[in-house]
Design a protein around this motif. Structure first.
Motif: not given
Lengths: 303, 303
Positions: A133, A149-150, A153-154, A241-242, A244, B149-150, B156-158, B160-161, B241
């Protein structure tokens, strides 16, 4: 063992060209971008520079895995087209670069937005190899961004997801940006904005930071406002995007040793991250992340 | 044919509870949230209301596929925990809701952020069934958001995305928000902000929009600034987004017939979307999108 890749990074001032293999740039060169006169007139120069590099490394086209271009603007990476490019290289959307690459080198081709390419380079070989992330923020002529994100690639439906961080509204009562929006990050603090203010004797942030150090009040005001703007941009990227980590890069980064500590302090204070703090770090390859990223994309495409 | 689901939407004022099957709410009820006194004291009331609904529909727990809760705040949907919740239901992070669900109903459990749940409901059954790039923006006590998205719901990792659109900085010189950030969308225009301004005799946007219609100058100023703020938020969501549509929902939406046309006009004028215009539409299920979304999530989890 993968073959080397020809990677090209189309900057507004210089076009960087490298032969990249795994995590090594075997050789590289730069030619003037002359972007005001368009991309078409640059293609023979790019061809020449690529052939010189290949000759230098004793490589022929059959030794090469493919050619990848990192370009500013909105890039359709599926159809391999430049959709929209702001001022620089204004003729690029009308050029069939894949066809040029086939005719000139008989190589497979890929193209991606330059901030996304830089992010991929840092993700695969640089500052964020252990994270999934990751956001990149580039401070330069404009302000660029890209997001993973996760582990994805967005890109988005129209290839603008992640890359418009410089056009987040951070001052909704602000001035009109050259994108048509109001109060964008870029129009509040970027090199093009600095240059457009002819009342100031400051042509770049190197001068701003230097004069601010010497106590010049106009330079201090610009420096402090710019830092605030970039911190707001970083907070918005975190909230969107949350990540790290935010990897900072771009021409301005070389000028100000204040930038990273300031953005780190502001994001730690103001971003809503109850889990801890987002790392704020400089790019591992400030001038060649995008070349590494295109190497990764060409190899992924060939798999 | 899937079994019905118990879906619960934890609002700050009312808790909505429904039995949902496919795209139909078989029956539903609402109980007072009394959120200032925490969630634990509400659980027996929720249990009672769920059992009443089941009795009404002649259903026992073995007829039900599972129970899903849509909650405000930051939700770990993997570990099924409320991580952080702003003021309302302050005790919720300490409650093991999965355990409560098992002991009380012996049902499988899932939990998700309420804006994400509403977005999933609109995506699977409502306004965006044919699209894969969808943003929801909710105007109410606070300002909420969520993004697909797509074809992927952003978490997200935490976790919050997508959900912090109300905390995008849109005025970097602005006031401190109750999240600790400065100049957030919420702190420039939301119902909580309106209520916190005790100099004003306006307690909600219904009054603001009504008085503005009658020409009241204070109400006009608040209405116009609020519309500008929400349009800036919509532009930032588009730039973050890259959606095909923004679905507008939330308590304020009922009050102002100006909101959608204004946001549509501003996003068409100012958002950087060279491909065309993002659709700006009202939710298909303004008060029950989240129930549909939890129905979808419970069924996905059981697959």
């Amino acid at each position: 063992m993968s073959k080397p890749v020809i990677a090209i990074d189309m900057g507004g001032t210089m076009i960087k060209i490298g032969i990249v293999k795994e995590d090594i740039i075997m050789s590289s060169t730069s030619i003037s971008a002359d972007s005001g006169n368009g991309l078409r007139q640059r293609l023979p120069h790019i061809e020449g520079a690529v052939k010189d590099l290949m000759a230098q490394e004793n490589l022929s086209c059959k030794d090469i895995a493919g050619l990848g271009i990192a370009s500013p603007g909105i890039i359709d990476s599926n159809r391999k087209k430049i959709l929209s490019i702001d001022k620089k290289f204004g003729d690029a959307p009308g050029i069939d670069l894949e066809d040029w690459c086939r005719r000139t080198f008989d190589l497979s081709f890929c193209i991606e937005n330059d901030a996304r390419a830089a992010l991929l380079g840092e993700w695969k070989y640089g500052r964020a190899t252990d994270l999934d992330n990751v956001v990149l923020m580039s401070l330069g002529t404009g302000v660029g961004s890209a997001a993973i994100v996760e582990g994805q690639l967005l890109r988005g439906k129209h290839f603008t997801a992640g890359i418009l961080g410089g056009h987040f509204v951070i001052n909704y009562k602000g001035e009109v940006c050259n994108c048509g929006n109001k109060g964008c990050v870029e129009t509040e603090a970027s090199t093009w904005k600095l240059n457009s203010n002819h009342k100031l004797p400051l042509s770049d942030y190197k001068a701003v930071f230097q004069l601010a150090e010497e106590g010049d009040s106009a330079a201090l005001a610009i420096r402090d406002q710019s830092l605030e703007v970039w911190a707001a941009c970083a907070i918005n990227l975190i909230h969107a995007y949350d990540p790290e980590i935010i990897i900072l890069t771009g021409g301005i980064m070389g000028s100000g040793s204040h930038i990273i500590p300031y953005i780190r302090q502001q994001t730690e204070k103001h971003a809503w991250t109850p889990w801890g703090n987002v790392k704020i770090e400089a790019a591992a390859f400030p001038s060649s992340s995008a070349l590494y990223g295109m190497n990764y994309l060409v190899n992924s495409q060939n798999k």
